[in-house]
Structures are given as C-alpha cells and as structure tokens.
Scaffold this motif. Structure first.
Motif, PDB file in Angstrom:
ATOM      1  N   ARG A 344      -1.464  39.268 -27.081  1.00 23.97           N
ATOM      2  CA  ARG A 344      -3.161  40.262 -27.120  1.00 23.97           C
ATOM      3  C   ARG A 344      -2.028  41.601 -25.961  1.00 23.97           C
ATOM      4  O   ARG A 344      -2.337  42.795 -25.821  1.00 23.97           O
ATOM      5  CB  ARG A 344      -3.748  39.791 -26.786  1.00 23.97           C
ATOM      6  CG  ARG A 344      -4.143  38.381 -27.995  1.00 23.97           C
ATOM      7  CD  ARG A 344      -4.872  39.666 -29.016  1.00 23.97           C
ATOM      8  NE  ARG A 344      -6.171  40.587 -28.604  1.00 23.97           N
ATOM      9  CZ  ARG A 344      -7.270  40.422 -28.630  1.00 23.97           C
ATOM     10  NH1 ARG A 344      -7.891  38.586 -29.303  1.00 23.97           N
ATOM     11  NH2 ARG A 344      -8.249  40.903 -28.567  1.00 23.97           N
ATOM     12  N   GLU A 347       0.118  43.440 -28.097  1.00 25.37           N
ATOM     13  CA  GLU A 347      -0.452  44.783 -28.445  1.00 25.37           C
ATOM     14  C   GLU A 347      -0.712  45.620 -27.973  1.00 25.37           C
ATOM     15  O   GLU A 347      -0.906  47.082 -28.940  1.00 25.37           O
ATOM     16  CB  GLU A 347      -1.605  43.886 -29.440  1.00 25.37           C
ATOM     17  CG  GLU A 347      -2.119  44.740 -30.491  1.00 25.37           C
ATOM     18  CD  GLU A 347      -3.332  43.564 -31.368  1.00 25.37           C
ATOM     19  OE1 GLU A 347      -3.880  43.851 -31.980  1.00 25.37           O
ATOM     20  OE2 GLU A 347      -2.539  42.483 -31.660  1.00 25.37           O
ATOM     21  N   LYS A 352       0.514  47.176 -32.777  1.00 26.33           N
ATOM     22  CA  LYS A 352       0.051  45.434 -33.546  1.00 26.33           C
ATOM     23  C   LYS A 352       1.724  45.352 -34.186  1.00 26.33           C
ATOM     24  O   LYS A 352       2.217  44.307 -33.701  1.00 26.33           O
ATOM     25  CB  LYS A 352      -0.946  46.115 -34.594  1.00 26.33           C
ATOM     26  CG  LYS A 352      -0.975  44.441 -34.941  1.00 26.33           C
ATOM     27  CD  LYS A 352      -3.023  44.529 -35.606  1.00 26.33           C
ATOM     28  CE  LYS A 352      -2.823  43.284 -36.719  1.00 26.33           C
ATOM     29  NZ  LYS A 352      -1.299  42.780 -37.394  1.00 26.33           N
ATOM     30  N   ALA A 355       3.986  43.313 -31.530  1.00 27.69           N
ATOM     31  CA  ALA A 355       3.270  42.166 -31.351  1.00 27.69           C
ATOM     32  C   ALA A 355       3.194  41.022 -32.180  1.00 27.69           C
ATOM     33  O   ALA A 355       3.133  40.498 -32.579  1.00 27.69           O
ATOM     34  CB  ALA A 355       1.606  42.469 -30.942  1.00 27.69           C
ATOM     35  N   ASP A 356       3.290  41.924 -33.505  1.00 22.71           N
ATOM     36  CA  ASP A 356       3.370  40.949 -34.894  1.00 22.71           C
ATOM     37  C   ASP A 356       5.179  40.396 -34.810  1.00 22.71           C
ATOM     38  O   ASP A 356       5.398  39.729 -35.534  1.00 22.71           O
ATOM     39  CB  ASP A 356       3.077  41.665 -36.181  1.00 22.71           C
ATOM     40  CG  ASP A 356       1.504  41.712 -36.352  1.00 22.71           C
ATOM     41  OD1 ASP A 356       1.042  41.069 -35.569  1.00 22.71           O
ATOM     42  OD2 ASP A 356       1.180  41.838 -37.156  1.00 22.71           O
ATOM     43  N   SER A 476       4.930  41.466 -40.576  1.00 24.97           N
ATOM     44  CA  SER A 476       5.849  42.296 -40.492  1.00 24.97           C
ATOM     45  C   SER A 476       6.561  43.417 -41.519  1.00 24.97           C
ATOM     46  O   SER A 476       7.323  43.249 -41.786  1.00 24.97           O
ATOM     47  CB  SER A 476       6.958  41.929 -38.883  1.00 24.97           C
ATOM     48  OG  SER A 476       6.994  43.122 -38.935  1.00 24.97           O
TER      49      SER A 476
END
Length: 627
Positions: A344, A347, A352, A355-356, A476
């Motif tokens: 989190r 991100e 995002k 992070a993904d 992703s």
C-alpha cells in the motif's frame, strides 16, 4: 425499617462494595499465553524495564557488564529468564546477593536462568559476559567492512537470539522499556534501537533510552565507524563514510514513505525513523528495530528500485512493533500485515503498476515455497505449531506472502475503504500489545465480517495447508509484455534490446525467473553476451540470474567465479539460500560445499545455521559431510 437506619445500611453496603472493588483492582491478573520458545513464566513475575551497562571488547570479542531489571512480581519467589551461551557471574535481588541456577541446556532454547526472589522483590541485577558462541553477535574485522579501516559489531535478535547477548525474558509477548550505557573503543560510534547520537563522542561512551515498551527481540546494537546524514527532521541514515552518500541518495524518499504510511494507518509513534546500512554479512534484507532499521547494503542499487524493503521495515512500525505476534507460532501476524502495508505504501508513492509487479513477485515466491514444502503441508498453514523447533523454521514465504494474499483477498471481498477503516482501528485499539491468531480472528469477525454481514472462509486460510481457491488475482500489463518478449525469444531467438530500455529491475527479475526448463545454454549465452547479466550491479538480478545459470548448466562469461564471489561477499540469507538450493537441486552439492567452506566464516549465525542444515554441513567438525 425507618429511613435513617435504611440510609445507614445502604452507606455501609456501598463502602463494602467499594472496598471489595478496590481489592479487585489491586489484584492484577496477568494472562500471558503459553510460550513454546521461552522459559519465562511471566504470569508469576516479569521484567518491565531494563537498564543495561556494558562494555564492547573487540580484542576478545565479548560484551561484559551488568543488566539491572525492574520487575513486576505476582507474589512469586522466583523469576525465570532465558540465557544461551552466556557466562552468568552473579545475581542480586533488591541490592543483596541471591541464589540462581542455570537449567539443562537445550540446543535451540538455551537454558532457564532461575533467580530466587522474595514476593516483594522489585529489582534484580545480573553481572554477565557473552561468549564466542553468542549467536546474536557478529564481530567483523576491518577487511569485512565497507571502509576496511575499523572493526564492526552488530546484533540480530529475532527470533530468539537476544538471550545470547543479554539474559532476558525472550518472548515477543513480554514488552519492556530500556536504557543503556555502552562503552566502545574511541573512534567508533554505538547506536541502538533507541534514542541515538548523531556524532561520535570523544571517549566512546554512549547513553540510550527507549521509552516505549518493546519485545526483547527488538533490542539491537551496532558499533562501527559510523556517520549520520539527516534526510528530514525525523528520518536519516547511518553508514560508514564510503557508503553514506549512496545510502542518503537511495533512501531519500524515506520521509515521503513515513507520511504515506501515516495517511493510511495513523500516526508514526516512534518519533524517529532512521536506517543504518550494515556490512554485507547482515543476514536479512532489513530488520525493523524501532527508531533504527538495520539494512543490508544489497538494497543500494543506485536507482531506488529495491527500496520497497525500506517501506516494508517502516510498515513494521505498526504491524510487528506496535502490534506484535504473541508467539512465533503467530508470526504471520507480523509479516502478512507488513507485506500488505508495504504494498500500500509503494502504491501510494509509485503507483499501482509498480505495486502490482511487487505483488506478483510475492505470489511467485509463494508458489516456490509451496512447492518446496509440498511434502510437509502443515508448514504451509498460517497458524503454525513450532514447539520443539527453531522459530526460524517458520520465517518463510508462507508467513509473508500467504499472509499478504489472505489480507488482500479480505480487502477485495469487503472493499478497500472498509478494510482501511478496520485496520486503522485495529492498530489504534491494540497499540503496544500482542496478538494471537485466535484473538485476531475474533476481532476480525466482530468488527468487520459480522458487522457487514460477510461470509469468509477465514479458518481455511489460517488453519489449512495451501492457498484457498478464493484468492485475489493480481495482474500486470508490464509483466505480460515481459512474458511476450521472453516467449518470442524462446521460439524465434529474436530479442530487441531497445524494448527493454525502460524496464525496472522487477521486470528483469520476472523475465529471468520465468526461463523455461527447455532454455538452452546457447540461449543463455546469447542473452548474457547482449545484456551482461553475469556482471549486473543489481543484487536481486544477480541472484535470479545465478540461480538460472545453475539450473541450465551455463558456465559462460566466467559465471562460476562470479557466483562464488557473490556467495563469499554477501550474507543475506534469502540470496544465499536461493543459490545454494539451486546447487543442491541440480546435483552440484560438491561445488556448493567447496564454496561454503570458503564463505561460511563471513556469514552471521542466522545464515550459517540455515545453510548448515540445507547442505548437511557438520558445524562442530572441520570436515564437511553430507547428512
């Protein structure tokens, strides 16, 4: 009965009730849970403050001094501490010498240190010194440091090694404050998981205070030729001179990370968040010691690409340091939450997509661990039973990545806003306390699932092997592109280097880790000649490339020498274990043992113990013998 008499008796009754209530208030009932990895009996008596007065002796590689403890005594005539490989010289209780005994020695737990006290004893004092077998300590020669001019010492307490340098009640559920006075050789700086100096003292004497109560495994010490550079008022880095500016540049987003974390789950309560870059023998990527995270230099890549580790250690300031697993059977309570929180933070700061990508690598790590543990399915449960085992056995991808996947699946089931509100309240309500898995499940059911009329298979996630079918699925687009380029190369030997110019290290890791078993030596050589992967300066890419070189019997571009150089200079357990596992998996145990014979003395005991077991190294002998 007339009114005056009635009032009189009512007053007497009320006074009796108040007295009884006061007595109940004074009778504090402690409810520590059973602890398989500590001899302490905290429901009888426990330590709540430590005053440490020690001297660090590099010549003899020992720490000597005394530990003075404030104790809470529940009418007991003894208090039990944990001790392992320590020389206990004398013990006093309330200023008078008292009897003590060391029980039978257990290879994992050490010995119970039983001290005779009175039922009103409030303070005990222990004179002691460490020994050559104190596993928490790593003494480094100048040649093993970055600047190669002065010696270095650091401790690593997690999980149950603090007892090897301080006699202590070494259970995560027993929290204490501490202060320390530490004497080190002139010209060196001492730092701890406490309020720290920013400059060296002239006489080598340092004073420390940790005013928030922490578990014993978070008491930490490092001594070396250190310098400090502030990033913001509450963040900064310690490192040797040659590493200081590199560390400062690499970790320059630390203040942004703290702010992002606070925006998610509440105030940072430890005042200061500094990082110390240790020598490369440090066994972990990082260790979340409060106020001063210990970090490996392998995360300094020059492009901030591996700083998710700093986000991870920062997240521990809430999940682990603020709300702590009660026992090591509940280790996922620390690490699953922290990986979730780390993602989190990443991100919030970097978007995002990044992070993904990190989350997908986490998922791949979990798949690898599940495959490795397929013959011991109970080891893939979140709630563990480690009685009789070293708690390090549970410190793997199950706690981290299955724990993360469980929480991410919860988030997607109930909605992010509701899940964030739940976590904010969870950290606030349970601050400076410990958490069992069972207690968390009750809290989860009451405050999130039942409250929102949601059915969720919590028991399957926590108490059953493997991963349930209802799991969050992470995708992703950038990783899909990586897979397409790899597939094209495998099928047609086509590889356009220009398409990879903007790749992050995570994309390179994904590319390399997904080499098929059919990959040929010629294809490995083509990529190496084009991309110079054998000589990568990124430690993460080096690890996965060296693993694949072993998997595919590739020996080009002097890769064998580079693997040996890597294993003899880096002590990070994850990296080292991954490569030695590849040697073993590919029937190259003899090659592994030859390298290990050279590298073992550079490793901290945490790493050495893991590789000893993996390779069958008999550590009590000078001879390497496969088990």
């Amino acid at each position: 009965m007339n009114t005056p008499k009635l009032l009189f008796y009512l007053i007497l009754f009320a006074m009796a009730g108040c007295a009884e209530s006061k007595e109940k208030e004074d009778e504090v009932i402690y409810s520590y849970v059973e602890e398989p990895h500590s001899y302490a009996k905290p429901n009888n008596a426990f330590v709540n403050h430590l005053n440490l007065e020690i001297a660090v002796d590099f010549k003899n590689e020992i720490i000597t001094g005394k530990a003075i403890y404030d104790i809470v005594n529940n009418n007991s005539t003894q208090i039990i501490l944990d001790s392992k490989n320590l020389d206990i010289e004398s013990v006093m209780a309330d200023g008078k010498e008292t009897e003590f005994s060391l029980g039978a020695n257990d290879k994992i737990l050490g010995q119970p240190l039983t001290i005779t006290i009175k039922n009103d004893t409030k303070k005990i004092e222990i004179l002691y010194k460490t020994t050559k077998d104190s596993e928490a300590l790593q003494w480094l020669r100048p040649t093993q440091t970055a600047d190669k001019t002065k010696p270095f010492l650091f401790t690593q307490g997690q999980a149950i090694l603090t007892r090897t340098w301080i006699p202590i009640q070494d259970s995560p559920q027993i929290r204490l404050t501490y202060e320390a006075t530490v004497q080190v050789p002139k010209g060196l700086m001492a730092v701890m998981s406490a309020e720290n100096p920013k400059e060296k003292t002239e006489n080598g004497l340092y004073h420390f205070r940790m005013k928030q109560a922490i578990p014993a495994y978070l008491i930490a010490l490092a001594v070396g030729d250190l310098n400090y550079k502030a990033i913001s008022e509450r963040t900064g880095v310690y490192a040797e001179k040659s590493m200081l500016n590199k560390a400062f540049d690499e970790f320059s987003d630390m203040e942004k990370m703290v702010s992002a974390a606070e925006n998610l789950y509440g105030d940072y309560v430890w005042e200061q968040f500094d990082v110390i870059v240790l020598p490369p023998s440090f066994p972990f990527g990082g260790m979340e010691n409060p106020r001063l995270t210990f970090a490996t230099p392998t995360v300094i890549a020059g492009d901030k690409s591996l700083t998710s580790l700093i986000a991870h250690e920062l997240a521990h300031s809430w999940s682990g340091n603020l709300v702590t697993n009660s026992t090591w059977n509940d280790f996922w309570i620390n690490e699953g939450f922290t990986v979730y929180f780390e993602m989190r933070i990443m991100e919030a700061l970097y978007g995002k997509e990044r992070a993904d990508m990190l989350a997908l690598i986490s998922r791949q790590d979990l798949d690898d661990e599940l495959e490795y543990l397929k013959d011991t399915p109970n080891a893939t449960k979140l709630k563990l039973n480690l009685k009789g085992k070293n708690p390090d056995d549970g410190m793997n991808s199950i706690a981290y990545d299955k724990g993360y996947l469980f929480l991410r699946t919860l988030e997607e089931t109930v909605g992010r806003d509701q899940f964030d509100a739940f976590l904010q309240e969870y950290f606030k309500k349970h601050a400076f306390s410990t958490m069992t898995t069972e207690k968390f499940v009750t809290y989860l059911n009451t405050n999130l699932l039942e409250k929102n009329k949601i059915t969720f298979n919590t028991d399957e996630w926590i108490n059953q092997p493997g991963v349930p079918e209802n799991q969050a699925v992470v995708t992703s687009d950038r990783f899909k592109n990586v897979e397409h380029i790899l597939q094209e190369f495998i099928e047609d030997n086509k590889f356009d280097k220009e398409l990879t110019k903007e790749w992050t290290p995570q994309e390179w890791v994904h590319f390399i880790r997904n080499f098929p078993t059919t990959m040929t030596v010629e294809q490995m050589k083509t990529l190496d000649d084009m991309l110079n992967l054998t000589n990568s300066s990124n430690s993460y890419i080096q690890m996965v490339w060296y693993e694949q070189a072993i998997n595919h019997d590739y020996h080009g571009r002097n890769v064998d020498a580079k693997i040996e150089e890597f294993l003899t200079s880096v002590g990070r357990r994850w990296y080292v274990e991954t490569i030695f596992k590849a040697f073993k998996r590919n029937d190259r145990l003899d090659d592994a043992l030859k390298i290990y014979e050279k590298s073992r003395s550079n490793y901290h005991s945490v790493t050495a113990n893991t590789i000893d077991h993996l390779l069958g190294y008999e550590s009590d002998s000078d001879v390497l013998e496969p088990l």
